[in-house]
Design a protein around this motif. Structure first.
Motif, mmCIF file in Angstrom:
data_model
loop_
_atom_site.group_PDB
_atom_site.id
_atom_site.type_symbol
_atom_site.label_atom_id
_atom_site.label_comp_id
_atom_site.label_asym_id
_atom_site.label_seq_id
_atom_site.Cartn_x
_atom_site.Cartn_y
_atom_site.Cartn_z
ATOM 1 N N ALA A 233 26.991 54.423 43.523
ATOM 2 C CA ALA A 233 27.256 55.759 44.078
ATOM 3 C C ALA A 233 26.524 56.863 43.308
ATOM 4 O O ALA A 233 27.110 57.895 42.972
ATOM 5 C CB ALA A 233 28.756 56.029 44.119
ATOM 6 N N GLY A 276 36.837 46.852 49.914
ATOM 7 C CA GLY A 276 36.481 48.222 50.260
ATOM 8 C C GLY A 276 35.002 48.386 50.550
ATOM 9 O O GLY A 276 34.261 47.416 50.673
ATOM 10 N N PRO A 279 31.545 54.499 48.831
ATOM 11 C CA PRO A 279 32.086 55.771 49.321
ATOM 12 C C PRO A 279 31.068 56.584 50.108
ATOM 13 O O PRO A 279 29.856 56.475 49.882
ATOM 14 C CB PRO A 279 32.496 56.498 48.025
ATOM 15 C CG PRO A 279 31.681 55.871 46.948
ATOM 16 C CD PRO A 279 31.495 54.437 47.361
ATOM 17 N N ASN A 280 31.569 57.387 51.022
ATOM 18 C CA ASN A 280 30.731 58.327 51.767
ATOM 19 C C ASN A 280 30.182 59.344 50.769
ATOM 20 O O ASN A 280 30.946 60.028 50.084
ATOM 21 C CB ASN A 280 31.590 59.029 52.834
ATOM 22 C CG ASN A 280 30.787 59.991 53.683
ATOM 23 O OD1 ASN A 280 29.748 60.502 53.274
ATOM 24 N ND2 ASN A 280 31.276 60.259 54.877
ATOM 25 N N HIS A 283 31.695 62.688 50.588
ATOM 26 C CA HIS A 283 33.100 62.802 50.162
ATOM 27 C C HIS A 283 33.362 61.778 49.058
ATOM 28 O O HIS A 283 34.086 60.804 49.263
ATOM 29 C CB HIS A 283 34.037 62.569 51.355
ATOM 30 C CG HIS A 283 33.749 63.442 52.536
ATOM 31 N ND1 HIS A 283 34.022 64.790 52.538
ATOM 32 C CD2 HIS A 283 33.174 63.161 53.734
ATOM 33 C CE1 HIS A 283 33.642 65.309 53.699
ATOM 34 N NE2 HIS A 283 33.122 64.347 54.435
ATOM 35 N N MET A 284 32.779 62.019 47.907
ATOM 36 C CA MET A 284 32.977 61.116 46.778
ATOM 37 C C MET A 284 34.419 61.188 46.285
ATOM 38 O O MET A 284 35.024 62.264 46.273
ATOM 39 C CB MET A 284 32.032 61.481 45.616
ATOM 40 C CG MET A 284 30.572 61.214 45.897
ATOM 41 S SD MET A 284 30.215 59.443 46.021
ATOM 42 C CE MET A 284 28.410 59.498 46.089
ATOM 43 N N PRO A 285 34.993 60.046 45.872
ATOM 44 C CA PRO A 285 36.371 60.071 45.361
ATOM 45 C C PRO A 285 36.475 60.834 44.045
ATOM 46 O O PRO A 285 35.504 60.943 43.301
ATOM 47 C CB PRO A 285 36.689 58.586 45.159
ATOM 48 C CG PRO A 285 35.369 57.905 45.042
ATOM 49 C CD PRO A 285 34.415 58.696 45.869
ATOM 50 N N ARG A 289 33.979 56.872 40.524
ATOM 51 C CA ARG A 289 33.621 56.659 41.929
ATOM 52 C C ARG A 289 33.941 55.248 42.417
ATOM 53 O O ARG A 289 33.993 55.001 43.605
ATOM 54 C CB ARG A 289 32.142 56.985 42.133
ATOM 55 C CG ARG A 289 31.888 58.469 41.990
ATOM 56 C CD ARG A 289 30.455 58.876 42.166
ATOM 57 N NE ARG A 289 30.347 60.331 42.039
ATOM 58 C CZ ARG A 289 29.215 61.008 42.064
ATOM 59 N NH1 ARG A 289 28.066 60.356 42.190
ATOM 60 N NH2 ARG A 289 29.221 62.312 41.962
ATOM 61 N N PRO A 292 38.542 53.466 43.958
ATOM 62 C CA PRO A 292 39.240 52.955 45.147
ATOM 63 C C PRO A 292 39.043 51.452 45.369
ATOM 64 O O PRO A 292 39.833 50.829 46.081
ATOM 65 C CB PRO A 292 38.608 53.765 46.301
ATOM 66 C CG PRO A 292 38.025 54.978 45.653
ATOM 67 C CD PRO A 292 37.560 54.518 44.309
ATOM 68 N N ARG A 293 38.002 50.869 44.764
ATOM 69 C CA ARG A 293 37.708 49.447 44.962
ATOM 70 C C ARG A 293 38.011 48.621 43.709
ATOM 71 O O ARG A 293 37.818 47.408 43.720
ATOM 72 C CB ARG A 293 36.223 49.275 45.323
ATOM 73 C CG ARG A 293 35.777 50.101 46.504
ATOM 74 C CD ARG A 293 34.278 50.022 46.724
ATOM 75 N NE ARG A 293 33.889 48.714 47.239
ATOM 76 C CZ ARG A 293 32.613 48.335 47.387
ATOM 77 N NH1 ARG A 293 31.627 49.144 47.025
ATOM 78 N NH2 ARG A 293 32.334 47.136 47.856
ATOM 79 N N ARG A 302 41.502 57.664 38.298
ATOM 80 C CA ARG A 302 41.582 58.407 39.568
ATOM 81 C C ARG A 302 41.482 59.910 39.368
ATOM 82 O O ARG A 302 41.373 60.660 40.330
ATOM 83 C CB ARG A 302 42.892 58.059 40.292
ATOM 84 C CG ARG A 302 43.011 56.568 40.610
ATOM 85 C CD ARG A 302 44.314 56.227 41.333
ATOM 86 N NE ARG A 302 44.439 54.773 41.474
ATOM 87 C CZ ARG A 302 45.124 53.986 40.654
ATOM 88 N NH1 ARG A 302 45.757 54.529 39.622
ATOM 89 N NH2 ARG A 302 45.170 52.683 40.849
#
Length: 332
Positions: A233, A276, A279-280, A283-285, A289, A292-293, A302
């Protein structure tokens, strides 16, 4: 003289789209030493190719932009401060690139010989006949049979493997100090892939050049590279020598990548899957990064983005759990 031939510092390459800003490369630090092969690995969309195009200053602007504060040093000089005319002298002469798809990289209306000769004439000051003779020598060097005939042929008359060899011949025609190879064996069958990799290893040894090898294929990295950088990412998540990373991957993403590779010494069964999706980029988490996975993510992952830190000599990891995982000796 510094042992670092290429030194990328805080590289940020963003793309401005109608939907928002895409941070394709977001704070990347990596270097390539003289005469070594560095593997840069990660899933599609992780920023590998955009990093290589940034080095060549081939990012389309707009929509792309290499942001303020980025630095790309080649032999101690910042390429981002060079004019376009200065970069044209460096491209092909000091730094060459093999692009991902040879059919779209070669001009269909020019002969193979003319396309190789053009770079030779531009950078080495030879006349057309001398450049064609050198093109024949380069085709012979990369193992193309009947090179005197091939120089008169067009790209569509050659197989995929032959076209890739032509791309390598073109890239090496001016004896570059650094070869940037972006997925050089994609879309080739395994026997041709093995030949191309063997050819690159032989030419690296003979010409003494460094290679920055962009790939998603960990088998290619194991075959070719001394060091490896793992990207996810838009960021570097792990860096180290190939043996250490393959034996003991520290970042959970690196561990997942290695576990996903089929092994001859393992019992037949389902392959490991990294749960998972990537990520887009719009819209990165929050935080890491990969959180989520990641099966090991904790609350801190987080909330806060982990920095890339050295946890052992020559070993860099961007993970809050890196020290614990190193101590436990995680193995893929």
């Amino acid at each position: 003289m510094s042992e670092k031939l290429l030194d990328i510092r805080n590289l940020r390459t963003y793309f401005y789209t109608e939907d928002g800003v895409v941070p394709a490369v977001d704070g990347v630090n990596l270097h390539v030493k003289r005469g070594e092969t560095l593997g840069v690995v990660g899933e599609s969309g992780c920023g590998k190719s955009q990093t290589s195009l940034s080095v060549m200053r081939l990012i389309p602007m707009p929509p792309g932009k290499i942001m303020e504060g980025s630095e790309i040093f080649f032999e101690g000089q910042d390429l981002l401060k060079k004019s376009e005319s200065e970069m044209r002298k460096i491209r092909g002469n000091d730094i060459s690139m093999i692009f991902q798809e040879p059919m779209t990289s070669l001009n269909p209306v020019y002969t193979i010989g003319d396309q190789i000769a053009e770079a030779i004439q531009l950078h080495q000051g030879l006349n057309h006949r001398e450049a064609i003779n050198k093109a024949i020598d380069m085709l012979r060097l990369v193992g193309i049979p009947l090179p005197e005939r091939r120089v008169k042929e067009y790209p569509h008359q050659l197989s995929g493997g032959m076209r890739q060899r032509v791309m390598i011949a073109m890239a090496l025609s001016c004896n570059p100090k650094l070869l940037v190879a972006d997925e050089p064996t994609t879309a080739l069958d395994v026997t041709i892939q093995a030949q191309i990799l063997e050819l690159m290893k032989r030419l690296k040894k003979e010409l003494g050049m460094a290679i920055m090898l962009i790939t998603h294929d960990l088998g290619v990295v194991a075959e070719m590279a001394e060091r490896v950088v793992v990207m996810y990412a838009g960021k570097v998540v792990e860096e180290g020598d190939v043996v250490s990373i393959f034996k003991n991957p520290i970042h959970p993403y690196t561990e997942g990548l290695l576990k996903s590779v089929p092994r001859m010494d393992a019992e037949a069964g389902k392959l490991h899957v990294i749960e998972g999706v990537v990520p887009n980029p719009l819209h990165m988490p929050e935080g890491c990064r990969f959180n989520p996975r990641c099966p090991y993510a904790i609350d801190k992952c987080r909330e806060t983005q982990p920095p890339l830190e050295q946890i052992a000599p020559g070993r860099w990891v961007a993970c809050f759990l890196a020290t614990d995982r190193l101590a436990k000796g995680v193995s893929a």
